[in-house]
Design an enzyme around this catalytic site. Structure first.
Site: not given
Length: 275
Positions: A132, A198, A228
């Site tokens: 991601a 993760n 993020h």
């Protein structure tokens, strides 16, 4: 066999798991048809279940011992953290690379040490895709020189934090503004918030490790996507990276970028030009 035939690239894949991420990767590979790539096996717990998008030529296997003799080049784990321990050693013995999507497994130092020892002995490689986080090549490159700090902030809408410990820390239903509810190391974040383990481990392994990487978790009612924000500083200079990820259509808990990063990894393995 001619010299040109020997140089032709091929990539025989085995997926461990065939859920939303793996099926999306399979769908994209079928559309893009990278030369030399073939999904030859898929590891599952129940071979009787229907699995949409499963390639007709893929052999279903249920145990690590079945990897022997399949002439696999790359085993790709997309089945969750327990699968890394179950399949890792066999994958490293029977394929040249083992791609670990469930990087949270590497908070277990003993497991990571075992798999690294097997990889060293067999000459195979453990590959952690950026998932991601898109591409952390710049952070990984920067870590060749001393890094002073790496900070990874995860921002999600309040609804996305429901069912986690965040619900015990703040009132997710009445949140009116951006609120930081956790700050600690990547290891602490992975333990306290396993749903985000993760990405926490991926950024940590790319830079200065689980115990020096700082993780900040934020609920923001104005956020429409999972965000993020990664910043780093060190001898290389400074880095600021921000991603806003669209959710995977078939599983909103995962992002489209997670599947796309695997497609890029696979295609780069056979491409004449690596991007």
């Amino acid at each position: 066999m001619s010299a040109s035939d020997k140089r032709k690239r091929r990539l025989r894949l085995c997926f461990v798991g065939w859920g939303a991420i793996a099926s999306r990767v399979g769908e994209l590979l079928a559309e893009r048809q990278p030369a030399g790539v073939e999904i030859v096996a898929v590891a599952v717990r129940d071979p009787e279940l229907e699995r949409p998008g499963l390639p007709a030529s893929a052999r279903l296997i249920t145990g690590p011992h079945e990897l022997a003799g399949l002439d696999i080049d790359m085993v790709i784990e997309v089945a969750g953290r327990p699968a890394v321990a179950i399949w890792g050693e066999a994958a490293l013995r029977h394929a040249s690379s083992f791609v670990v999507s469930s990087a949270s497994a590497f908070t277990d130092d003993a497991l990571l040490g075992l798999l690294l020892a097997v990889a060293e002995k067999t000459g195979s490689r453990i590959v952690v895709p950026s998932g991601a986080l898109g591409d952390l090549g710049a952070l990984a490159a920067a870590s060749a020189l001393p890094l002073d700090e790496v900070r990874h902030t995860i921002v999600k809408p309040p609804l996305a934090w429901k069912g986690t410990r965040a619900a015990e820390m703040i009132d997710l239903d009445r949140l009116a503004r951006r609120t930081e509810f956790f700050a600690g190391t990547a290891r602490q974040a992975a333990e306290a918030f396993p749903q985000n383990a993760n990405v926490a481990v991926i950024s940590a392994l790319s830079g200065i490790g689980l115990d020096r990487t700082r993780l900040v978790l934020v609920a923001d009612p104005s956020a429409a996507r999972n965000i993020h924000e990664i910043s780093a500083a060190g001898a290389f200079g400074t880095l600021d990276l921000r991603l806003e990820n669209e959710p995977l259509r078939t599983n909103p808990k995962s992002s489209e970028m997670t599947a796309l990063s695997l497609v890029r990894l696979i295609e780069n393995a056979v491409a004449p030009l690596v991007r």
